[in-house]
Design a protein around this motif. Structure first.
Motif, PDB file in Angstrom:
ATOM      1  N   GLN A 193     -50.427  31.505   4.109  1.00  0.00           N
ATOM      2  CA  GLN A 193     -50.846  30.363   4.924  1.00  0.00           C
ATOM      3  C   GLN A 193     -49.667  29.580   5.489  1.00  0.00           C
ATOM      4  OE1 GLN A 193     -53.426  28.202   2.248  1.00  0.00           O
ATOM      5  NE2 GLN A 193     -55.225  29.391   2.863  1.00  0.00           N
ATOM      6  N   GLY A 194     -48.460  30.023   5.180  1.00  0.00           N
ATOM      7  CA  GLY A 194     -47.277  29.372   5.727  1.00  0.00           C
ATOM      8  C   GLY A 194     -46.686  28.286   4.849  1.00  0.00           C
ATOM      9  N   ASN A 195     -47.221  28.099   3.665  1.00  0.00           N
ATOM     10  CA  ASN A 195     -46.682  27.110   2.742  1.00  0.00           C
ATOM     11  C   ASN A 195     -45.730  27.817   1.771  1.00  0.00           C
ATOM     12  OD1 ASN A 195     -46.172  24.888   1.188  1.00  0.00           O
ATOM     13  ND2 ASN A 195     -48.311  24.336   0.871  1.00  0.00           N
ATOM     14  N   SER A 196     -44.687  28.392   2.347  1.00  0.00           N
ATOM     15  CA  SER A 196     -43.793  29.269   1.597  1.00  0.00           C
ATOM     16  C   SER A 196     -42.972  28.535   0.547  1.00  0.00           C
ATOM     17  CB  SER A 196     -42.871  30.015   2.566  1.00  0.00           C
ATOM     18  OG  SER A 196     -43.651  30.776   3.449  1.00  0.00           O
ATOM     19  N   GLU A 197     -42.577  27.316   0.827  1.00  0.00           N
ATOM     20  CA  GLU A 197     -41.770  26.578  -0.167  1.00  0.00           C
ATOM     21  C   GLU A 197     -42.577  26.294  -1.429  1.00  0.00           C
ATOM     22  OE1 GLU A 197     -38.749  25.811  -1.041  1.00  0.00           O
ATOM     23  OE2 GLU A 197     -37.925  26.747   0.741  1.00  0.00           O
ATOM     24  N   GLU A 198     -43.831  25.913  -1.264  1.00  0.00           N
ATOM     25  CA  GLU A 198     -44.686  25.681  -2.433  1.00  0.00           C
ATOM     26  C   GLU A 198     -44.931  26.990  -3.166  1.00  0.00           C
ATOM     27  OE1 GLU A 198     -47.019  23.836  -5.350  1.00  0.00           O
ATOM     28  OE2 GLU A 198     -45.512  23.056  -3.970  1.00  0.00           O
ATOM     29  N   ALA A 199     -45.147  28.064  -2.415  1.00  0.00           N
ATOM     30  CA  ALA A 199     -45.326  29.383  -3.033  1.00  0.00           C
ATOM     31  C   ALA A 199     -44.071  29.764  -3.811  1.00  0.00           C
ATOM     32  CB  ALA A 199     -45.628  30.427  -1.961  1.00  0.00           C
ATOM     33  N   ARG A 200     -42.904  29.529  -3.220  1.00  0.00           N
ATOM     34  CA  ARG A 200     -41.640  29.863  -3.882  1.00  0.00           C
ATOM     35  C   ARG A 200     -41.488  29.093  -5.187  1.00  0.00           C
ATOM     36  NH1 ARG A 200     -35.917  28.932  -4.084  1.00  0.00           N
ATOM     37  NH2 ARG A 200     -36.052  26.861  -3.186  1.00  0.00           N
ATOM     38  N   ARG A 201     -41.792  27.805  -5.153  1.00  0.00           N
ATOM     39  CA  ARG A 201     -41.686  26.972  -6.356  1.00  0.00           C
ATOM     40  C   ARG A 201     -42.593  27.518  -7.464  1.00  0.00           C
ATOM     41  NH1 ARG A 201     -44.350  23.488  -8.912  1.00  0.00           N
ATOM     42  NH2 ARG A 201     -46.012  23.128  -7.414  1.00  0.00           N
ATOM     43  N   ARG A 202     -43.809  27.845  -7.098  1.00  0.00           N
ATOM     44  CA  ARG A 202     -44.763  28.355  -8.097  1.00  0.00           C
ATOM     45  C   ARG A 202     -44.331  29.717  -8.634  1.00  0.00           C
ATOM     46  NH1 ARG A 202     -50.851  26.522  -6.487  1.00  0.00           N
ATOM     47  NH2 ARG A 202     -50.339  24.374  -5.904  1.00  0.00           N
TER      48      ARG A 202
END
Length: 166
Positions: free
Chosen positions: A19-28
């Motif tokens: 969905q383009g929320n890559s920074e949040e995905a990376r953190r998780r």
């Protein structure tokens, strides 16, 4: 981690990346790697998200970890091999890119994307003839363009040796 299962957490991180929320995905995913250090699938998804956010150098160890043992589906293994080879190439580590992508093409000879990335890495190492051979053969065997199909035999012949004028 919030009472959710590993699979639920991984699916949510993948959804965030898509969905383009890559920074949040990376953190998780980094949190998941800390909890599941030997998990090949988590390592692969962590590598992928690092590539997406432009942190290629940080992606490499995660790709390498994901490929170091069992645990990836065939599709994810293809993706990890392509990701690692491509990332090596982006980082200017051309010999490693060629080695990784050659191994990948040997393992998955039907994968046109792997062949294409191998050709790019070969170009970067000055192996232009082999790069062109791979791309011409791929074009001849996969194109649906009627004009390419008209000359398919000639293209396949020249793919073997571009210096051949017959």
């Amino acid at each position: 981690m919030d009472g959710h299962t590993r699979d639920e957490l991984l699916a949510e991180a993948i959804r965030l990346r898509r969905q383009g929320n890559s920074e949040e995905a990376r953190r998780r995913l980094l949190d998941m790697v800390a909890e599941h250090p030997g998990d090949a699938e988590v390592a692969y998804q962590t590598a992928w998200v690092h590539d997406v956010v432009g942190l290629e150098a940080q992606a490499v160890p995660f790709y390498e970890s994901s490929l170091s043992g069992p645990g990836l589906s065939e599709e994810d293994r293809r993706g990890a091999l392509l990701g690692l080879g491509s990332t090596y190439r982006v980082l200017g580590r051309y010999t490693q890119a060629v080695d990784t992508l050659r191994q990948s093409v040997a393992e998955f000879p039907d994968d046109g994307a792997l062949q294409t990335f191998l050709a790019m890495a070969l170009f970067n190492t000055g192996q232009h003839h082999e790069a062109m051979r791979i791309l011409l053969k791929l074009l001849a065997t996969t194109s649906e363009d009627p004009h390419v199909l008209l000359y398919r035999r000639a293209i396949e012949t020249y793919a073997q040796d571009l210096n051949d004028t017959v």
